[in-house]
Write a protein that holds these residues in place. Structure first.
Motif, short mmCIF file in Angstrom:
data_model
loop_
_atom_site.label_atom_id
_atom_site.label_comp_id
_atom_site.label_asym_id
_atom_site.label_seq_id
_atom_site.Cartn_x
_atom_site.Cartn_y
_atom_site.Cartn_z
N ALA A 50 9.29 84.80 -19.31
CA ALA A 50 8.26 84.99 -18.17
C ALA A 50 7.82 86.41 -18.03
CB ALA A 50 9.11 84.77 -17.00
N LEU A 51 8.73 87.59 -18.31
CA LEU A 51 8.08 88.94 -18.39
C LEU A 51 7.31 89.24 -19.57
CD1 LEU A 51 8.30 91.96 -17.71
CD2 LEU A 51 10.30 92.15 -19.30
N GLN A 52 7.49 88.64 -20.71
CA GLN A 52 6.46 88.78 -21.82
C GLN A 52 5.05 88.10 -21.50
OE1 GLN A 52 9.04 87.47 -24.81
NE2 GLN A 52 9.48 89.31 -25.86
N THR A 53 5.09 87.01 -20.89
CA THR A 53 3.96 86.36 -20.49
C THR A 53 3.08 86.98 -19.54
OG1 THR A 53 4.94 84.03 -20.97
CG2 THR A 53 3.15 84.18 -19.70
N GLU A 54 3.56 87.74 -18.44
CA GLU A 54 2.98 88.38 -17.49
C GLU A 54 2.51 89.62 -18.10
OE1 GLU A 54 2.10 87.23 -14.72
OE2 GLU A 54 2.79 85.27 -15.07
N LEU A 55 3.27 90.36 -19.00
CA LEU A 55 2.93 91.76 -19.59
C LEU A 55 1.75 91.37 -20.53
CD1 LEU A 55 6.23 93.17 -20.45
CD2 LEU A 55 4.64 93.82 -18.69
N ASN A 56 1.68 90.16 -21.03
CA ASN A 56 0.46 89.93 -22.22
C ASN A 56 -0.86 89.72 -21.26
OD1 ASN A 56 2.11 89.95 -24.37
ND2 ASN A 56 2.57 87.79 -24.45
N LYS A 57 -0.70 89.40 -20.06
CA LYS A 57 -1.95 88.93 -19.24
C LYS A 57 -2.48 90.49 -18.70
CE LYS A 57 -0.30 84.48 -17.48
NZ LYS A 57 0.07 83.84 -16.28
N LEU A 58 -1.62 91.27 -18.31
CA LEU A 58 -1.78 92.56 -17.84
C LEU A 58 -2.36 93.56 -18.91
CD1 LEU A 58 1.16 93.12 -15.28
CD2 LEU A 58 -1.13 92.57 -14.89
N ARG A 59 -1.85 93.50 -20.13
CA ARG A 59 -2.19 94.61 -21.10
C ARG A 59 -3.70 94.56 -21.44
NH1 ARG A 59 0.69 92.17 -25.21
NH2 ARG A 59 2.61 92.90 -24.27
N SER A 60 -3.97 95.95 -21.41
CA SER A 60 -5.46 96.14 -21.83
C SER A 60 -5.55 97.23 -22.93
CB SER A 60 -6.28 96.39 -20.60
OG SER A 60 -7.34 97.11 -20.79
N ASP A 61 -6.68 97.07 -23.82
CA ASP A 61 -7.04 97.87 -25.08
C ASP A 61 -7.33 99.26 -24.43
OD1 ASP A 61 -6.08 96.18 -26.87
OD2 ASP A 61 -7.74 95.47 -27.48
N ASP A 62 -8.16 98.95 -23.35
CA ASP A 62 -8.83 100.20 -22.52
C ASP A 62 -7.41 101.21 -21.89
OD1 ASP A 62 -11.26 99.55 -23.58
OD2 ASP A 62 -11.64 98.31 -21.86
N LYS A 63 -6.49 100.67 -21.54
CA LYS A 63 -5.46 101.17 -20.61
C LYS A 63 -4.13 101.10 -21.37
CE LYS A 63 -7.36 100.18 -16.11
NZ LYS A 63 -6.99 99.75 -14.93
N PRO A 64 -4.00 101.73 -22.70
CA PRO A 64 -2.79 101.80 -23.44
C PRO A 64 -1.49 102.20 -22.70
CG PRO A 64 -4.16 103.31 -24.47
CD PRO A 64 -4.92 102.73 -23.24
N LEU A 65 -0.62 101.35 -22.39
CA LEU A 65 0.54 101.60 -21.61
C LEU A 65 1.88 101.52 -22.46
CD1 LEU A 65 1.49 102.80 -18.84
CD2 LEU A 65 1.33 100.48 -17.91
N SER A 66 2.58 102.32 -22.75
CA SER A 66 3.89 102.03 -23.34
C SER A 66 5.17 101.80 -22.54
CB SER A 66 4.22 102.87 -24.54
OG SER A 66 4.30 104.20 -23.86
#
Length: 596
Positions: A533-549
């Motif tokens: 569930a965490l990975q699914t939600e992170l995939n939705k939030l991730r943005s190439d314009d906002k790299p966040l490690s």
């Protein structure tokens, strides 16, 4: 009197000789056994070339070597193999793999990618102990021996030839002068070239470029009350030292080169200094030699660069050889690494290193010839380097300096397990507070936010924001108070908390900065959403314009690192291991240093 002596002699004659003889025989046999065992060990360790067999078969010592000295090390390996070394009944072969040190560190600390880079090494020879320090900070268990230097090379300032001529004929300057020189609008006036305007530096990320890290150390050391190294943890909290670092970072080019080699290639194209994006970069002397003669694998140099030796404590790359440890490394390989390291320090191999790579060794003054742009000047005042922990702290402080200082949000575990012993009679929580306070106190600028997680910390939420991700200068007291108030509570709901922090960091993203999340945890996820569930939600939030490690520190021995590795790799982060409290601060410093 004579009678007593006669009686004494008579008594002695009456003592049976066979027990004495027996004891003597046993002693001789025992001595013979220990002597034989000792000699056998010596013979085995030295592996006499007359040995004809290897009952245990062959063993391979793979050595990852910095490209700058890989060629002579390969020749040395061939020469060593000709001696037919045998260790513990194994015939030892040496495979030398030229590999960029940053890539070696990444693979060693985050899992060796054999499909991409081949079999893992059992020894490492990078340019500087700074790399070994980073590996120690990421996971100290991966080091199999104490690193020993096989050569050295001083750090110079690489500049175009016309700039070098001006510097060498003008006023002398020290590393500690660089912040003033580089921040002045007419820095070249000091060298009688006012028409050139400002003297512009580029300082590639010190976490990935040893020449940068060592030059920064010398600038800080020369600015200290002692005027010399080593730079210490205490010095980094001094406002005067923080000001020097910030001015040097601010004077750095707006977009510093990623690597020293990249900077050298660009600098070699400069025709007009007045139009150059930068005019100087710290460089290891041996690397500058290789650049000027086109031996570093990059495009052939357009113009020769001059190496200028800067005054003050001279920073020096020390080329350490270290055995590695781990599941794929055994005792034979560790012993072989030690033997090969000793072989590299013999006169013939030292001469080979000096002649071919331009490094410096104690047994010869020979240098490569020709060596355009290199003067091979003596270095009378060597910098005493910072210790392993301080080197990580310097890089972390640098990442919080200058106009592009990073934005970091730290999420810390406050579960009940943090009451466990973290070493030296202190709890894990005590060590965590100490490490966090240190980071805040040493921070030059940048943005820093703090969250805690466990269970039911904010109503039903297992997480709570203690300080927003804002400039440290605006909330240093708030951060220290929040750290001091951390208190262990109950369980560890990691995934739900990571998601909340990630969502907040994306909503408050700082454009123009490196944004990162660092999570410190001493246990596995216990409740809340699951990994999928965490990975699914992170995939939705991730943005190439906002790299966040997202990076993790696994604190203690109770952490399941596999899911943390999955999360980190999917989000551009890493996983470090702090086996005890002493390892926590350097691990945190390394993650906060990151890549700018």
């Amino acid at each position: 009197m004579g009678r007593h002596r006669a009686e004494l002699l008579k008594t002695r004659r009456g003592v049976a000789l066979w027990p004495i003889v027996a004891v003597a025989v046993v002693a001789v046999l025992g001595l013979g056994w220990f002597t034989w065992d000792y000699v056998s060990g010596i013979v085995d360790e030295r592996a006499a070339s007359s040995s004809e067999g290897c009952p245990e078969g062959e063993a391979t010592l793979r050595v990852a070597v910095a490209p700058s000295i890989a060629e002579p090390v390969q020749q040395a390996a061939t020469a060593w193999a000709a001696q037919r070394p045998v260790i513990r009944n194994h015939c030892v072969l040496v495979e030398v793999q030229a590999m960029d040190s940053a890539m070696t560190l990444q693979n060693l600390s985050q899992g060796w990618d054999q499909a991409k880079v081949g079999p893992p090494p059992s020894a490492w020879l990078p340019e500087s102990t700074l790399w070994v320090n980073q590996l120690k900070a990421a996971n100290a268990a991966l080091l199999g021996s104490t690193p020993t230097s096989v050569a050295t090379s001083p750090v110079l300032l690489a500049v175009p030839e016309q700039a070098g001529a001006a510097m060498l004929s003008g006023s002398s300057f020290r590393w500690s002068d660089l912040p003033d020189l580089a921040s002045a609008g007419d820095g070249w006036s000091r060298f009688q070239k006012p028409e050139w305007g400002a003297l512009t530096l580029t300082i590639p990320d010190p976490a990935r470029n040893p020449a940068s890290a060592l030059a920064i150390q010398s600038a800080l050391a020369g600015s200290s009350a002692k005027g010399r190294g080593p730079v210490t943890t205490e010095m980094l909290s001094d406002d005067r030292i923080k000001d020097v670092m910030n001015r040097l970072a601010t004077a750095n080019t707006a977009k510093p080169a990623t690597t020293t080699l990249e900077a050298l290639v660009e600098l070699g194209k400069v025709e007009d200094l007045a139009k150059a994006p930068f005019e100087a970069v710290p460089v290891v002397e041996a690397d500058l030699y290789r650049r000027n003669v086109g031996k570093d694998g990059a495009a052939s140099p357009v113009r020769t660069l001059a190496g200028v030796q800067v005054g003050g404590p001279t920073p020096t790359a020390d080329y350490p050889f270290v055995a590695l440890a781990g599941e794929l490394t055994d005792d034979v390989q560790v012993r072989a690494a030690q033997r090969f390291s000793d072989f590299l320090k013999e006169p013939d191999q030292q001469r080979l290193l000096a002649q071919q790579s331009g490094v410096r060794v104690g047994s010869t003054q020979e240098r490569p010839n020709p060596a355009p742009g290199i003067r091979w000047a003596a270095t009378p005042e060597a910098l005493e380097p910072a210790d392993a922990d301080s080197t990580q702290q310097i890089s972390a402080a640098w990442a919080s300096s200058g106009a592009g200082a990073q934005a970091v949000t730290v999420l810390v575990d406050v579960s009940r397990s943090m009451t466990q012993d973290g070493g030296d009679g202190q709890t894990r929580m005590s060590w965590l507070k100490k490490a966090l306070r240190g980071q805040v106190e040493r921070s030059v600028g940048g943005l820093f936010g703090l969250w805690e997680f466990s269970r039911s910390l904010d109503g039903a939420k297992p997480y709570k924001q203690l300080a927003p991700t804002k400039p440290v200068s605006q909330q240093r007291t708030t951060l220290i108070d929040a750290i001091n108030g951390l208190k262990p509570t109950s369980a560890t709901q990691t995934y739900t908390s990571v998601l909340a922090v990630y969502r907040s960091a994306m909503e408050n993203y700082e454009q123009g900065r490196t944004n990162r999340i660092v999570v410190v945890t001493d246990g596995s996820n216990d409740g809340g959403i699951n990994l999928q569930a965490l990975q699914t939600e992170l995939n939705k939030l991730r943005s190439d314009d906002k790299p966040l490690s997202i990076s993790f520190i696994a604190f203690g021995a109770d952490v399941d690192r596999a899911p943390l590795n999955q999360i980190a790799r999917a989000n551009g982060g890493t996983v470090s291991v702090a086996a005890n409290g002493r390892a926590l601060d350097p691990a945190l410093s390394q993650l906060l240093a990151g890549n700018r």
